[in-house]
Scaffold this motif. Structure first.
Motif, short mmCIF file in Angstrom:
data_model
loop_
_atom_site.label_atom_id
_atom_site.label_comp_id
_atom_site.label_asym_id
_atom_site.label_seq_id
_atom_site.Cartn_x
_atom_site.Cartn_y
_atom_site.Cartn_z
N ASP A 43 -3.26 -3.00 -2.15
CA ASP A 43 -4.13 -1.89 -2.55
C ASP A 43 -4.20 -1.86 -4.08
O ASP A 43 -3.28 -2.33 -4.77
N LYS A 87 -12.14 -0.89 1.74
CA LYS A 87 -11.66 -0.32 3.00
C LYS A 87 -12.79 0.32 3.81
O LYS A 87 -12.89 0.12 5.02
N MET A 121 -1.62 2.44 -6.84
CA MET A 121 -0.27 2.71 -6.34
C MET A 121 0.51 3.45 -7.42
O MET A 121 0.06 3.56 -8.57
N GLY A 135 5.46 -0.22 -1.16
CA GLY A 135 4.58 0.86 -1.58
C GLY A 135 4.37 0.99 -3.06
O GLY A 135 3.82 1.99 -3.52
N LEU A 172 -1.46 3.95 6.48
CA LEU A 172 -2.28 2.74 6.40
C LEU A 172 -1.40 1.50 6.36
O LEU A 172 -1.69 0.50 7.02
N ARG A 173 -0.30 1.56 5.61
CA ARG A 173 0.59 0.41 5.52
C ARG A 173 1.16 0.06 6.88
O ARG A 173 1.14 -1.11 7.29
N ASP A 191 0.87 -1.18 0.00
CA ASP A 191 0.00 0.00 0.00
C ASP A 191 0.91 1.22 0.00
O ASP A 191 1.85 1.29 0.79
N ASP A 192 0.62 2.18 -0.88
CA ASP A 192 1.49 3.35 -0.97
C ASP A 192 1.23 4.37 0.13
O ASP A 192 2.04 5.26 0.36
N ALA A 193 0.09 4.25 0.84
CA ALA A 193 -0.21 5.17 1.94
C ALA A 193 0.54 4.70 3.19
O ALA A 193 0.21 3.66 3.77
N HIS A 215 -1.25 5.78 -10.08
CA HIS A 215 -2.29 5.68 -9.06
C HIS A 215 -3.64 5.30 -9.68
O HIS A 215 -4.68 5.87 -9.34
N SER A 268 -9.06 -2.16 -0.84
CA SER A 268 -9.04 -0.91 -1.56
C SER A 268 -10.30 -0.09 -1.33
O SER A 268 -11.30 -0.59 -0.81
N GLN A 269 -10.25 1.17 -1.76
CA GLN A 269 -11.44 2.01 -1.76
C GLN A 269 -12.22 1.86 -3.06
O GLN A 269 -13.34 2.35 -3.17
#
Length: 214
Positions: free
Chosen positions: A52, A107, A55, A32, A12-13, A7-9, A59, A83-84
């Protein structure tokens, strides 16, 4: 379990890493971007990878594409997409090998940590676990030649709940029927979808994949 997190966030990661560690799991890699995910899966052969969708660099769908590639290089790697967003095309690609061990959770709809960890465990053991919203969007792509046409409305309902990763007992509670009634529906589904007993394939997974890809 040994887990790869992609996950690139950063927050959250790291939050996932802490949650998994406190739950007794070992995070063998936390990355990430897509290429790092593929490398981590190839190197560590994890029990499950949590990925996710969006990324770097664009993105858009790099995470899912990387998951598909990781599974191509290490066949059968359990993948849990978290994911969202619902990205239907690559979700189909993940399901296409009919091997199971795939999850796709949103998420914003994960409201219970225990349920999330349970879903991850089931994916790691070969199940298919999908959020109902993901199921709904996948079904929009239904083909005209519907292999499910022989199922009764109740059997379709049971199969839809199976696609959400529910056990027979959970389905029985949801439909307010007995476990035995659900078992009978499941047996009928297997028969109508021409899924005889097979030690090398998981009939429940195959039935769900037929449902999602129809």
């Amino acid at each position: 379990m040994r887990v790869v997190v992609a996950d690139d966030a950063v927050l959250l990661r790291e939050g996932l890493v802490r949650l998994l560690t406190e739950s007794g799991h070992t995070v063998v890699a936390a990355v990430g971007d897509g290429p790092s995910l593929v490398e981590a899966v190839v190197e560590h052969r994890p029990d499950v990878a949590i990925v996710d969708v969006r990324m770097p660099p664009s993105h858009t769908d790099e995470g899912l594409r990387a998951a598909v590639e990781a599974r191509r290089q290490v066949p059968g790697t359990p993948i849990l997409v978290l994911s969202q967003y619902v990205e239907v095309s690559y979700a189909d690609d993940l399901l296409a090998d009919r091997a199971g061990a795939v999850g796709y959770l949103l998420k914003d709809r994960v409201s219970d940590v225990a349920d999330f960890l349970d879903g991850m465990q089931r994916v790691a053991t070969g199940a298919t676990v999908l959020d109902p919203e993901v199921v709904g969007q996948l079904l929009v792509r239904r083909r005209r030649d519907d292999p499910l046409r022989s199922l009764t409305p109740r059997e379709r309902e049971v199969l839809g709940l199976m696609a959400e990763g529910r056990s027979n007992t959970a389905i029985a509670r949801k439909l307010v029927v007995t476990d035995g009634a659900v078992e009978k529906h499941v047996k009928n589904i297997f028969t109508k979808l021409d899924l005889p007993p097979d030690d090398e394939q998981h009939r429940r997974v195959l039935a769900v994949l037929t449902y999602l890809q129809s």
